[in-house]
Design a protein around this motif. Structure first.
Motif, PDB file in Angstrom:
ATOM      1  N   GLN A  29       0.946  -1.203  -0.137  1.00 25.81           N
ATOM      2  CA  GLN A  29       0.245   0.045   0.117  1.00 25.81           C
ATOM      3  C   GLN A  29       0.766   1.217  -0.050  1.00 25.81           C
ATOM      4  OE1 GLN A  29      -2.028  -0.826   3.752  1.00 25.81           O
ATOM      5  NE2 GLN A  29      -3.179  -2.663   2.610  1.00 25.81           N
ATOM      6  N   ARG A  30       0.439   2.236  -0.994  1.00 28.53           N
ATOM      7  CA  ARG A  30       1.143   3.382  -0.944  1.00 28.53           C
ATOM      8  C   ARG A  30       0.515   4.499  -0.132  1.00 28.53           C
ATOM      9  NH1 ARG A  30       5.900   2.616  -2.874  1.00 28.53           N
ATOM     10  NH2 ARG A  30       5.999   0.933  -4.337  1.00 28.53           N
ATOM     11  N   LYS A  31       1.390   5.475   0.224  1.00 28.80           N
ATOM     12  CA  LYS A  31       0.807   6.710   1.031  1.00 28.80           C
ATOM     13  C   LYS A  31       0.984   7.746   0.131  1.00 28.80           C
ATOM     14  CE  LYS A  31       0.212   4.459   5.046  1.00 28.80           C
ATOM     15  NZ  LYS A  31      -0.867   4.044   5.572  1.00 28.80           N
ATOM     16  N   ASN A  32      -0.062   7.666  -0.886  1.00 24.92           N
ATOM     17  CA  ASN A  32       0.014   8.873  -1.791  1.00 24.92           C
ATOM     18  C   ASN A  32      -0.803   9.877  -1.389  1.00 24.92           C
ATOM     19  OD1 ASN A  32       1.126   7.190  -3.515  1.00 24.92           O
ATOM     20  ND2 ASN A  32      -0.701   6.189  -4.696  1.00 24.92           N
ATOM     21  N   ASN A  44      -1.936  14.037  -7.727  1.00 21.68           N
ATOM     22  CA  ASN A  44      -1.670  12.987  -6.941  1.00 21.68           C
ATOM     23  C   ASN A  44      -0.103  12.698  -6.745  1.00 21.68           C
ATOM     24  OD1 ASN A  44      -2.329  10.874  -5.337  1.00 21.68           O
ATOM     25  ND2 ASN A  44      -2.767   9.491  -6.942  1.00 21.68           N
ATOM     26  N   LEU A  45       0.514  13.017  -5.696  1.00 25.08           N
ATOM     27  CA  LEU A  45       1.952  12.720  -5.368  1.00 25.08           C
ATOM     28  C   LEU A  45       2.224  11.297  -4.874  1.00 25.08           C
ATOM     29  CD1 LEU A  45       3.344  15.954  -3.950  1.00 25.08           C
ATOM     30  CD2 LEU A  45       3.429  14.972  -6.193  1.00 25.08           C
ATOM     31  N   ALA A  46       3.162  10.622  -5.564  1.00 25.92           N
ATOM     32  CA  ALA A  46       3.331   9.123  -5.136  1.00 25.92           C
ATOM     33  C   ALA A  46       4.127   9.453  -3.746  1.00 25.92           C
ATOM     34  CB  ALA A  46       4.250   8.444  -6.271  1.00 25.92           C
TER      35      ALA A  46
END
Length: 138
Positions: A29-32, A44-46
Motif C-alpha cells: 500500500q502506498r501513502k499517496n 496525486n503525489l506518489a
C-alpha cells in the motif's frame, strides 16, 4: 502452499498445519497524497510504501488430520504466537508454493491474536500481523 513462521533466525519455527481456504497476500500500500492546485486542479503525489498487514483465519488442530501440512500440536502454535507477541520481538512469515517458489518473506509483529475452542476440540484463531522494518542507523 506452506506458511511458516520463524523466530530468532529459525531458533523456533511453526508451520501452519491448516492453510486458510480464502488465502490472499498483503498488497504494497502506498501513502499517496492528493491535493488541489490553482492552475492544474487535483494532483496525486506518489508516496512511500506503507506497511503490509495480513489477517489469517483458520484453526489449529488438536488431533491428527490427514490434510494437515504439519503434525505440530495446536497448543504449541498458540504458545508460539503468544510467547513472541509478549516478548515484543519480530518474527518472520515465509509463504512458499508447493513447488518451492517464495511468495512472501516478511518480518512482522503480532498485532492481534484471538483463539478459542470449537466443538471438535480444535482451536479456531484469527492472527493479525503487520510488517516490521528493521531500522539501520548510519
Amino acid at each position: 502452499m506452506d506458511i511458516v513462521f520463524s523466530a530468532n533466525n529459525f531458533e523456533e519455527m511453526v508451520q501452519l498445519p491448516i492453510i486458510p481456504p480464502d488465502f490472499s497476500l498483503p498488497f504494497n500500500q502506498r501513502k499517496n497524497e492528493e491535493f488541489e492546485t490553482i492552475q492544474m486542479g487535483a494532483l496525486n503525489l506518489a508516496g512511500l510504501r506503507g506497511l503490509k498487514h495480513w489477517t489469517i483465519q483458520s484453526f489449529f488442530p488438536t488431533k491428527e488430520y490427514s490434510f494437515a501440512k504439519s503434525k505440530i500440536s495446536g497448543w504449541e502454535c498458540v504458545n508460539f504466537f503468544n510467547n513472541w507477541a509478549n516478548k515484543r520481538l519480530p518474527i518472520r512469515v515465509i509463504v512458499t508454493t508447493d513447488s518451492g517458489i517464495e511468495m512472501l518473506n516478511m518480518p512482522c509483529l503480532v498485532e492481534n491474536f484471538t483463539y478459542g475452542l470449537d466443538r471438535a476440540g480444535d482451536i479456531p484463531y484469527t492472527l493479525d500481523i503487520k510488517e516490521f522494518r528493521f531500522v539501520e542507523v548510519t
